[in-house]
Design a protein around this motif. Sequence first.
Motif, PDB file in Angstrom:
ATOM      1  N   MET A   1       0.853  -1.173   0.026  1.00 60.56           N
ATOM      2  CA  MET A   1       0.021  -0.063  -0.017  1.00 60.56           C
ATOM      3  C   MET A   1       0.970   1.037  -0.006  1.00 60.56           C
ATOM      4  SD  MET A   1      -2.936   1.070   2.491  1.00 60.56           S
ATOM      5  CE  MET A   1      -1.763   0.994   4.016  1.00 60.56           C
ATOM      6  N   SER A   2       0.654   2.288  -0.731  1.00 60.84           N
ATOM      7  CA  SER A   2       1.328   3.303  -1.092  1.00 60.84           C
ATOM      8  C   SER A   2       1.196   4.295   0.354  1.00 60.84           C
ATOM      9  CB  SER A   2       1.055   4.094  -2.176  1.00 60.84           C
ATOM     10  OG  SER A   2      -0.294   4.544  -2.414  1.00 60.84           O
ATOM     11  N   THR A   3       2.316   5.078   0.502  1.00 64.01           N
ATOM     12  CA  THR A   3       2.102   5.667   1.728  1.00 64.01           C
ATOM     13  C   THR A   3       1.513   7.344   1.213  1.00 64.01           C
ATOM     14  OG1 THR A   3       4.300   5.179   2.234  1.00 64.01           O
ATOM     15  CG2 THR A   3       3.394   7.307   3.209  1.00 64.01           C
ATOM     16  N   LEU A   4       0.414   7.596   2.098  1.00 73.66           N
ATOM     17  CA  LEU A   4      -0.188   8.893   1.756  1.00 73.66           C
ATOM     18  C   LEU A   4       0.753  10.144   1.943  1.00 73.66           C
ATOM     19  CD1 LEU A   4      -3.563   7.986   3.598  1.00 73.66           C
ATOM     20  CD2 LEU A   4      -3.192   7.844   1.106  1.00 73.66           C
ATOM     21  N   ALA A   5       0.454  10.990   0.937  1.00 74.48           N
ATOM     22  CA  ALA A   5       1.279  12.070   1.051  1.00 74.48           C
ATOM     23  C   ALA A   5       0.430  13.498   1.753  1.00 74.48           C
ATOM     24  CB  ALA A   5       1.662  12.685  -0.273  1.00 74.48           C
ATOM     25  N   PRO A   6       0.946  14.016   2.457  1.00 74.77           N
ATOM     26  CA  PRO A   6       0.189  15.201   2.936  1.00 74.77           C
ATOM     27  C   PRO A   6      -0.827  16.015   2.037  1.00 74.77           C
ATOM     28  CG  PRO A   6       2.346  15.141   4.060  1.00 74.77           C
ATOM     29  CD  PRO A   6       2.388  14.121   2.950  1.00 74.77           C
ATOM     30  N   THR A   7      -1.780  16.204   2.395  1.00 72.77           N
ATOM     31  CA  THR A   7      -2.686  17.166   1.596  1.00 72.77           C
ATOM     32  C   THR A   7      -3.134  18.485   2.139  1.00 72.77           C
ATOM     33  OG1 THR A   7      -4.710  16.022   2.538  1.00 72.77           O
ATOM     34  CG2 THR A   7      -3.751  14.883   0.599  1.00 72.77           C
ATOM     35  N   ARG A   8      -3.467  19.231   1.218  1.00 80.47           N
ATOM     36  CA  ARG A   8      -3.794  20.311   1.851  1.00 80.47           C
ATOM     37  C   ARG A   8      -4.969  20.380   2.714  1.00 80.47           C
ATOM     38  NH1 ARG A   8      -4.048  24.994  -3.269  1.00 80.47           N
ATOM     39  NH2 ARG A   8      -1.839  24.727  -3.590  1.00 80.47           N
ATOM     40  N   PRO A   9      -5.229  21.416   3.856  1.00 80.43           N
ATOM     41  CA  PRO A   9      -6.218  21.494   4.931  1.00 80.43           C
ATOM     42  C   PRO A   9      -7.409  21.495   4.118  1.00 80.43           C
ATOM     43  CG  PRO A   9      -4.414  23.096   5.226  1.00 80.43           C
ATOM     44  CD  PRO A   9      -4.366  22.580   3.898  1.00 80.43           C
ATOM     45  N   GLU A 172     -10.205  24.514  18.244  1.00 71.92           N
ATOM     46  CA  GLU A 172      -9.657  24.529  16.930  1.00 71.92           C
ATOM     47  C   GLU A 172      -8.816  23.479  16.803  1.00 71.92           C
ATOM     48  OE1 GLU A 172      -9.910  26.900  14.347  1.00 71.92           O
ATOM     49  OE2 GLU A 172     -11.586  27.488  15.635  1.00 71.92           O
ATOM     50  N   VAL A 173      -8.175  23.222  18.011  1.00 63.41           N
ATOM     51  CA  VAL A 173      -7.021  21.824  17.713  1.00 63.41           C
ATOM     52  C   VAL A 173      -8.065  20.454  17.556  1.00 63.41           C
ATOM     53  CG1 VAL A 173      -5.495  20.398  19.076  1.00 63.41           C
ATOM     54  CG2 VAL A 173      -5.267  23.011  19.164  1.00 63.41           C
ATOM     55  N   VAL A 174      -9.105  20.521  18.233  1.00 59.43           N
ATOM     56  CA  VAL A 174      -9.852  19.104  18.196  1.00 59.43           C
ATOM     57  C   VAL A 174     -10.378  19.158  16.629  1.00 59.43           C
ATOM     58  CG1 VAL A 174     -12.139  18.100  18.552  1.00 59.43           C
ATOM     59  CG2 VAL A 174     -10.477  18.972  20.511  1.00 59.43           C
ATOM     60  N   VAL A 195       3.639  16.441  14.154  1.00 58.62           N
ATOM     61  CA  VAL A 195       2.512  16.877  13.282  1.00 58.62           C
ATOM     62  C   VAL A 195       1.798  17.830  14.244  1.00 58.62           C
ATOM     63  CG1 VAL A 195       0.066  15.674  13.142  1.00 58.62           C
ATOM     64  CG2 VAL A 195       2.170  14.343  12.499  1.00 58.62           C
ATOM     65  N   LEU A 196       1.898  18.124  15.587  1.00 57.56           N
ATOM     66  CA  LEU A 196       1.424  19.136  16.187  1.00 57.56           C
ATOM     67  C   LEU A 196       1.847  20.248  15.761  1.00 57.56           C
ATOM     68  CD1 LEU A 196      -0.646  19.953  18.523  1.00 57.56           C
ATOM     69  CD2 LEU A 196       1.466  19.611  20.178  1.00 57.56           C
ATOM     70  N   TRP A 197       3.198  20.496  15.806  1.00 57.59           N
ATOM     71  CA  TRP A 197       4.036  21.736  15.554  1.00 57.59           C
ATOM     72  C   TRP A 197       3.752  22.108  13.934  1.00 57.59           C
ATOM     73  CZ3 TRP A 197       5.833  25.552  18.040  1.00 57.59           C
ATOM     74  CH2 TRP A 197       6.853  26.339  17.437  1.00 57.59           C
ATOM     75  N   ARG A 198       3.789  21.242  13.127  1.00 54.47           N
ATOM     76  CA  ARG A 198       3.999  21.538  11.618  1.00 54.47           C
ATOM     77  C   ARG A 198       2.545  21.677  11.128  1.00 54.47           C
ATOM     78  NH1 ARG A 198       7.821  17.737   8.420  1.00 54.47           N
ATOM     79  NH2 ARG A 198       6.982  19.054   6.615  1.00 54.47           N
ATOM     80  N   HIS A 199       1.564  20.743  11.525  1.00 50.17           N
ATOM     81  CA  HIS A 199       0.242  20.907  10.837  1.00 50.17           C
ATOM     82  C   HIS A 199      -0.915  21.279  11.772  1.00 50.17           C
ATOM     83  CE1 HIS A 199       2.173  18.480   7.539  1.00 50.17           C
ATOM     84  NE2 HIS A 199       2.815  17.896   8.518  1.00 50.17           N
ATOM     85  N   ILE A 200      -0.780  20.926  13.055  1.00 46.43           N
ATOM     86  CA  ILE A 200      -2.138  21.337  13.731  1.00 46.43           C
ATOM     87  C   ILE A 200      -2.080  22.686  14.305  1.00 46.43           C
ATOM     88  CG2 ILE A 200      -3.409  20.945  15.952  1.00 46.43           C
ATOM     89  CD1 ILE A 200      -2.502  17.784  15.724  1.00 46.43           C
ATOM     90  N   LEU A 201      -0.989  23.228  14.700  1.00 46.35           N
ATOM     91  CA  LEU A 201      -0.994  24.443  15.365  1.00 46.35           C
ATOM     92  C   LEU A 201      -1.123  25.719  14.495  1.00 46.35           C
ATOM     93  CD1 LEU A 201       1.883  24.329  18.234  1.00 46.35           C
ATOM     94  CD2 LEU A 201      -0.714  24.510  18.432  1.00 46.35           C
ATOM     95  N   PRO A 202      -0.174  25.461  13.212  1.00 46.46           N
ATOM     96  CA  PRO A 202      -0.295  26.768  11.935  1.00 46.46           C
ATOM     97  C   PRO A 202      -1.784  26.828  11.596  1.00 46.46           C
ATOM     98  CG  PRO A 202       1.476  25.267  11.708  1.00 46.46           C
ATOM     99  CD  PRO A 202       0.628  24.523  12.746  1.00 46.46           C
ATOM    100  N   ASN A 203      -2.664  25.615  11.780  1.00 48.00           N
ATOM    101  CA  ASN A 203      -3.918  25.750  11.014  1.00 48.00           C
ATOM    102  C   ASN A 203      -4.932  25.935  12.304  1.00 48.00           C
ATOM    103  OD1 ASN A 203      -4.072  24.581   8.263  1.00 48.00           O
ATOM    104  ND2 ASN A 203      -2.445  23.250   9.158  1.00 48.00           N
ATOM    105  N   PRO A 207      -7.696  31.849  14.646  1.00 52.52           N
ATOM    106  CA  PRO A 207      -9.008  32.431  15.506  1.00 52.52           C
ATOM    107  C   PRO A 207      -8.501  32.876  16.795  1.00 52.52           C
ATOM    108  CG  PRO A 207      -9.467  30.101  14.471  1.00 52.52           C
ATOM    109  CD  PRO A 207      -8.205  30.369  13.982  1.00 52.52           C
ATOM    110  N   VAL A 208      -7.438  32.276  17.142  1.00 52.92           N
ATOM    111  CA  VAL A 208      -7.054  32.553  18.614  1.00 52.92           C
ATOM    112  C   VAL A 208      -6.194  33.931  18.643  1.00 52.92           C
ATOM    113  CG1 VAL A 208      -5.252  31.725  20.423  1.00 52.92           C
ATOM    114  CG2 VAL A 208      -6.635  30.240  19.310  1.00 52.92           C
ATOM    115  N   ILE A 209      -5.559  34.338  17.303  1.00 53.59           N
ATOM    116  CA  ILE A 209      -4.878  35.399  17.375  1.00 53.59           C
ATOM    117  C   ILE A 209      -5.973  36.433  17.343  1.00 53.59           C
ATOM    118  CG2 ILE A 209      -3.533  36.864  15.793  1.00 53.59           C
ATOM    119  CD1 ILE A 209      -1.860  34.395  15.193  1.00 53.59           C
TER     120      ILE A 209
END
Length: 285
Positions: A1-9, A172-174, A195-203, A207-209
């Motif tokens: 099975m091929s590895t999934l590549a990260p997609t856009r949000p 937002e994180v959930v 994943v938390l630093w590169r994908h979850i937090l930036p997205n 709203p928090v800002i």
Amino acid sequence: MSTLAPTRPSRPRPSRALLGRALLRPGVLIPVIVLLLALAWAIAPSLFAPLSPTESVGRSLQAPSGAHWFGTDATGRDVFTRVVHGASHSISGALIAVLVGLVVGTAIGVTAGATGGVVDDVLMRAVDVLLAIPALLLSLSVVILLGFGTTNAAIAVGVTSIAVFARLARAEVVSVRVSEFVEAAYGSGGTFLSVLWRHILPNSLTPVIALAALQLGSAILQISTLGFLGYGAPPPTPEWGLLIAEGRDYVATAWWLTVLPGAVVVIVVLATNRLSQAIRGGEPA
């Protein structure tokens, strides 16, 4: 099975270009100018008001004029000078309050939303307790424990905003945590922290800002309220809430002592609210 590549949000985020264009709209540019002016007052008040904010410069209770734009108070001090110099106390205090709420609240919310389970339950129940206490009562309790002063009042106001930041950050994180691109990142071998630093937090933090900008106006109001009640900076410090309190006995004979400083507070708070809407929306009209 091929590895999934990260997609856009799966949900769009406002780009920097869109956010920049939104901030340049006339309806947003004016609030930005107001906030920049207030910030300049706080940083270099003597450039805008060279007179002394604590010494008499003329006759008492002079009406607004070319010589004294906001008139003078009961001891002959220039009210405009006191308002300008008061920005350094009120705005710096509001920034401290927002920083306390943003850092502590976001840390709690991100931890709860990212880990889930028992940690989530315990942290959110503590947040619910904070939310159950009226903000003014909680801030008064904290400032009484810490002592009077602008910094202590700012910390007290910051404590009242921790729960608001925590709930928003957790939501937002959930929401982002169950997105397809996060699952793809895990499937590609990403660790929890990466994943938390590169994908979850930036997205999750836009709203928090936006909430931080909104809370800045709320913090100015709350600090001014504490100053009005006598729990903020002591006289003759030119703090905005204290200025309004000092003029309340002269409302019938010298309206400018309360109306003009109060108008400055209202304008700055409305400007922060409008900026918050622009950050949250991030789209040109």
